[in-house]
Design an enzyme around this catalytic site. Sequence first.
Site, PDB file in Angstrom:
ATOM      1  N   LYS A   1      -0.552  -5.260  -7.093  1.00  0.00           N
ATOM      2  CA  LYS A   1      -1.066  -5.366  -5.726  1.00  0.00           C
ATOM      3  C   LYS A   1      -2.198  -6.376  -5.603  1.00  0.00           C
ATOM      4  CE  LYS A   1      -2.945  -2.567  -1.955  1.00  0.00           C
ATOM      5  NZ  LYS A   1      -4.141  -3.378  -1.721  1.00  0.00           N
TER       6      LYS A   1
ATOM      7  N   ARG B   1     -12.219   0.801   2.543  1.00  0.00           N
ATOM      8  CA  ARG B   1     -12.319   1.490   1.263  1.00  0.00           C
ATOM      9  C   ARG B   1     -12.663   0.506   0.149  1.00  0.00           C
ATOM     10  NH1 ARG B   1      -6.665   4.162   0.570  1.00  0.00           N
ATOM     11  NH2 ARG B   1      -6.083   2.297   1.721  1.00  0.00           N
TER      12      ARG B   1
END
Length: 962
Positions: free
Chosen positions: A460, A449
């Site tokens: 993150k 992705r």
Amino acid sequence: MSARLPLLLRQLGHQQLPRGPACRLRELCSSSSSSGGGDPEGVRGRGLQDGQAFSIPGTGSTEASGTISIVREVIHSSKEVLSLLQEKSPAFKPVLAVIQAGGDNLMQEINQNLAKEAGLDITHICLPPDSGEDEIIDEILKINEDPRVHGLALQISEDSFSNKVLDALKPEKDVDGVTDVNLGKLARGNAPECFVSPLARAAIELVEKSGVTLDGKKVLVIGARGPLEAALQYLFQRKGSMTMSSPWAAPQLQGKLQEAEVVVLGSPKPEEIPADWIPSGATILNCFHDISSGKPREGSPGVPRKGLITGENVSLLAAALRIQNMVSSGRRWLREQQHRRWRLHCLKLQPLSPVPSDIEISRGQTPKAVDVLAKEIGLFAEEIEVYGKSKAKVRLSLLERLKDQKDGKYVLVAGITPTPLGEGKSTVTIGLVQALTAHLHVNSFACLRQPSQGPTFGVKGGAAGGGYAQVIPMEEFNLHLTGDIHAITAANNLLAAAIDTRILHESTQTDKALYNRLVPLVNGVREFSEIQLSRLKRLGINKTNPSTLTEEEVRKFARLNIDPSTITWQRVLDTNDRFLRKITIGQGSTEKGYSRQAQFDIAVASEIMAVLALTDSLADMKERLGRMVVASDKDGQPVTAEDLGVTGALTVLMKDAIKPNLMQTLEGTPVFVHAGPFANIAHGNSSVLADKIALKLVGEEGFVVTEAGFGADIGMEKFFNIKCRASGLVPNVVVLVATVRALKMHGGGPSVTAGVPLKKEYTEENIQLVADGCCNLQKQIQIAQLFGVPVVVALNVFKTDTRAEIDLVCELAKRAGAFDAVPCYHWSAGGKGSVDLARAVRDAANKRSRFQFLYDVQLPIVEKIRTIAQAVYGAKDIELSPEAQSKIDRYTQQGFGNLPICMAKTHLSLSHEPDKKGVPRDFILPISDVRASIGAGFIYPLVGTVSTRLPSLSSFHVTVMS
């Protein structure tokens, strides 16, 4: 034009063309047309007839009969070879393009009829006789890039064969053997791998058929130039002849002629050269042709007829041999379409210890040029659109070209329930394909992705992998890429603007005024668009003339009557901005008092992203975009993007985003990066199109490795029940990623928080915590087994993991039913560190997959939700809020009850409570709300307190990244 060539043509059973006007510019002629217009000047040949009598009155009739026999044999063998190729590929039919400058209709007829007899298609591109070099090159370049054409011949004057023209030809389409590449291979003795000049081959064959033994003969080639001269010399030398070459004006010509036993005339003999210079006992071969054109010139006066092989016979046989080359070209093309091991130049890694930062590793490796990578994996130049040096989009036309290619093996990388830090699924995916391709020499593709800038600038960080298992360049992967997410943002917000604009206009204008805006007069004419005709049909109004609608029909057509309280379509942004989570719109004076509370979501949460990930063609994407439900009207009926009339605009904005993005790993193996739906509120998988294209490119023995978001209970379940339903693809293996760190957390270890140092339980050996936490791993293995797919556990090893901990995890995983469990060291060693995993995956893929869906989509929505909750999460039952039940009833009534389910829940636990680790039991799963992504094709229940709001931004992290 010689008078004898038409006679030869008639001996082949064809009529001579009547002379007509000069060819029109780019006149296209199809030899296989079923109508009279398919042949030049409307004349169709009858084809070669076996057993037909051949006789040409006068001199040379025996020679002509022999030539015709050879031509028939060449065409017949070419037809047989083509038939064998078409048995395996029925849709295959080679196409020869002939670029012709001038009106030589006779040669055009010869090409047409021989091609038709052999079973080829032929296209003539007819240029004016005075066409210059640039015009010819323009046509060559067009044919070079046309994947439907397998061979190109030039029927132009000898003077037009400049180096620039010859250099423009693609060697693989040069069926006349005039390019440097083909001549060079011929000179090296590599004739099977090149195209040999049909004219030169015809000359050699006719000399030998005349009874002349070439071995030891002295051959003189006079007046030939360029590729023809070179090809003749090479071929005669291969036959053992002593070959000389000379122009007509050479002072030693007479002496050379007296010595020659075979004389090849490459151009007409000048009148000042005495006829008696040519020895009467020599074999004379007349090749008065423009190179590769097959166009004969007038004969030379004074050339002895005894022993003469005429240009007409050479021309006819050369045309047949060109057809033979065309069949060879088609065979090579088909061979390239079939599975083959890539000739991939892998990039070398030199891992350092300690392992540098991800960005240092990425910048320390120089990626291959993306067009080079594309060629290595079998893509044609016309099938990619290059963005800079290291990324490109791949056109969907590739699927049509490879439609008969068998798919490779399909591997999904999922994970156990992760810590907030993530357990390295992307890193495992990259390490696995690096191991397969760079170390085991198996074709493999990673399909990932595209990351959102929200997580990238949040805690993150990026999603390019890590350590020595990354996609490079890391910055381009994580930021912008080729603009797909920007296209989604633009399309999403266009639709949002259309909703509020429509409500405003309907609240402030009469039916007639609305109708005039929707169907305006243009040059005095009012017409419905295609999308408006579709809306009329849905309303039951079977009229096409805008002036014939009644007042009631005008009202129904012009008013959507959207209920603002039911609007589900939000604006989106790809950067975290907490202050846009809730907003009020419509506060300007021009909005005439219309305002409402709205919000921003993260761009990748848009349904358009989910549509992009699940579509399989541009037409399918357009249909899905039109089906997206954005609200309900005041009667409770759904309002779609199609009702708002913006489907075409949305599709145009997304027309490039639909093409997968090609990048590479640190070791130079291919990666598709395409689509990025979140796994908590969407299905969390990369695009169907990327997987389908990759499966064709790797071939039957290759592997496509794709990744599902979060744990197997979320991303994997959605991959199987949603993505596999949409694609029709069947997975072969699940790779389940685990870490000792996460297992210790599930075994009762202290909480793990992003940005906070790990407690000692995670950095020191603790066998008991690992053993207790393996219950989560065992549960995730069982979830995969519900779908009948073999599981290989990949233990992503950290430097603090001990051998005892690693061995324990692998042993317990195999006891739980995993096909194999393998420790992986790709983070520190690259693909070499995942070779054992690659071998295990390859072995598991040979085991028969018994894939099955978890539920039947025809079940009621509530039953499908309950099945997932109980079978996958381990819940005792579900509990629906009144709002959720109301939505389920509405969607069922609207006809959406047979869609698959996409559960939106926390990824940090098998249950709805993030702090419940391990394997929670006997809990009731609360469904707080239910929403629908009708265009994407799923219903998504919201579990517990899961949020779809725009995430917040970590300013500290942004500062660090800068």
